[in-house]
Scaffold this active site. Sequence first.
Site, PDB file in Angstrom:
ATOM      1  N   GLU A 112      18.975  -2.503  47.354  1.00 59.79           N
ATOM      2  CA  GLU A 112      18.387  -3.824  47.086  1.00 59.79           C
ATOM      3  C   GLU A 112      19.388  -4.686  46.334  1.00 59.79           C
ATOM      4  O   GLU A 112      20.100  -4.165  45.476  1.00 59.79           O
ATOM      5  CB  GLU A 112      17.103  -3.672  46.261  1.00 59.79           C
ATOM      6  CG  GLU A 112      16.024  -2.900  47.018  1.00 59.79           C
ATOM      7  CD  GLU A 112      14.733  -2.688  46.225  1.00 59.79           C
ATOM      8  OE1 GLU A 112      14.630  -3.213  45.101  1.00 59.79           O
ATOM      9  OE2 GLU A 112      13.838  -2.023  46.736  1.00 59.79           O
ATOM     10  N   HIS A 135      10.835  -6.758  46.921  1.00 65.18           N
ATOM     11  CA  HIS A 135      10.466  -5.963  45.738  1.00 65.18           C
ATOM     12  C   HIS A 135       9.693  -6.807  44.711  1.00 65.18           C
ATOM     13  O   HIS A 135      10.180  -7.071  43.609  1.00 65.18           O
ATOM     14  CB  HIS A 135      11.696  -5.323  45.085  1.00 65.18           C
ATOM     15  CG  HIS A 135      11.347  -4.144  44.216  1.00 65.18           C
ATOM     16  ND1 HIS A 135      12.172  -3.072  44.039  1.00 65.18           N
ATOM     17  CD2 HIS A 135      10.244  -3.872  43.476  1.00 65.18           C
ATOM     18  CE1 HIS A 135      11.603  -2.186  43.220  1.00 65.18           C
ATOM     19  NE2 HIS A 135      10.419  -2.674  42.862  1.00 65.18           N
ATOM     20  N   ARG A 194       9.492   3.169  46.395  1.00 62.01           N
ATOM     21  CA  ARG A 194      10.947   3.063  46.314  1.00 62.01           C
ATOM     22  C   ARG A 194      11.493   3.303  47.715  1.00 62.01           C
ATOM     23  O   ARG A 194      11.022   4.191  48.436  1.00 62.01           O
ATOM     24  CB  ARG A 194      11.529   4.106  45.357  1.00 62.01           C
ATOM     25  CG  ARG A 194      11.272   3.849  43.877  1.00 62.01           C
ATOM     26  CD  ARG A 194      12.042   2.624  43.349  1.00 62.01           C
ATOM     27  NE  ARG A 194      11.864   2.400  41.924  1.00 62.01           N
ATOM     28  CZ  ARG A 194      10.954   1.573  41.396  1.00 62.01           C
ATOM     29  NH1 ARG A 194      10.135   0.891  42.177  1.00 62.01           N
ATOM     30  NH2 ARG A 194      10.884   1.409  40.089  1.00 62.01           N
TER      31      ARG A 194
HETATM   32  C1  DGY Z   1       8.235  -0.993  38.852  1.00 61.10           C
HETATM   33  O1  DGY Z   1       7.613  -1.414  37.863  1.00 61.10           O
HETATM   34  O2  DGY Z   1       8.678   0.158  38.901  1.00 61.10           O
HETATM   35  C2  DGY Z   1       8.475  -1.951  39.940  1.00 61.10           C
HETATM   36  O3  DGY Z   1       8.789  -1.334  41.131  1.00 61.10           O
HETATM   37  C3  DGY Z   1       9.584  -2.877  39.538  1.00 61.10           C
HETATM   38  O4  DGY Z   1      10.782  -2.158  39.496  1.00 61.10           O
END
Ligand code: DGY
Length: 326
Positions: free
Chosen positions: A268, A287, A239
């Site tokens: 994002e 992402h 993250r």
């Molecule tokens: C997750 O599965 O947490 C990925 O980062 C997609 O948000």
Amino acid sequence: MKKNVVLFSKIPADQQERLAQAFNLTLFQGDPKTDISEFIQILANADGMIGSNIPTRIDDSFLQQTPKLKAAATISVGFDNYDLLALKKHGVRLMNTPKVLTESTADLIFTLLMATARRTVELSNLIHNGGWNKSITPEYFGTDIYGKTIGILGMGRIGQAIAKRAHCGFDMNIIYYNRSANTHVEQAYHAKRLELDDVLKQADFVVIILPLTDQTKRLITKQKLALMKSSAILINGARGAIIDEQALYEALKNKTIKAAGLDVFEVEPLAKDSPLLKLDNVLLSPHVGSATTETRYAMAKCAVDNIISALKPEQPTENWVNPEVG
Ligand code: DGY
């Protein structure tokens, strides 16, 4: 009587059909980012909700407006947008999709690591822009991966899958930072658990795959970045908020670290005027850790299974994030 469920993401038609068979299904087509009040209104009568990338925090004030809600199924492994204390207070079960995305996310992280080390995108752009007129000179040389030291921050399922790639494919020396020891990676891949600062100081590649929590938010500060080798490469597949993004920009700009490969950002999508866009030594990815056709299908199917089991009176047997709710 069928329960009311709101689906707020696009999922494959056959999985949507399963939801429609099991529940009174309402689709939220809007963008929850801009239509929060409409989103809450639709959820006011819902027993369950399912979707990904919920941009608003599901906290006490949100849940006060969704009094019937009993279960939420996120189509993701991360659940940092859900306030666990508030879910407990309101008796809402939270389900996630942890197992099905492990390998594709580890693949993407290794893709970023390799492409950043070997400057793949930069060199491809050079050719696209007509700049390959002679043999490549040292200013475009990359960095070796094989046999180097990888420092993995977070040794859950994905961290372990990265360690496997690093050990079996690249004979890398593995060091890691994690709350608890992972005996499997220590025995199978000779990984060594160290304090965070020692991982940062020793690693040639630092890979972040920690969950975002109050403890990991802004864990990688200016001071932590300053511990890294000037030849080191930082990869974030977790993250964005785990790193102080402004400090990272400065470290990259001042070349106190060599490069970064980022799949996640503090905000994002990345702002069009983000200073990161001005740098050559950062590889940006939107992402997409789990974004393969097969994995996204498996995640949707898993989340549908999850909401079906979470809305039964019995306790779910897997993928239940907050069993304390009961
Ligand atoms: C997750 O599965 O947490 C990925 O980062 C997609 O948000």
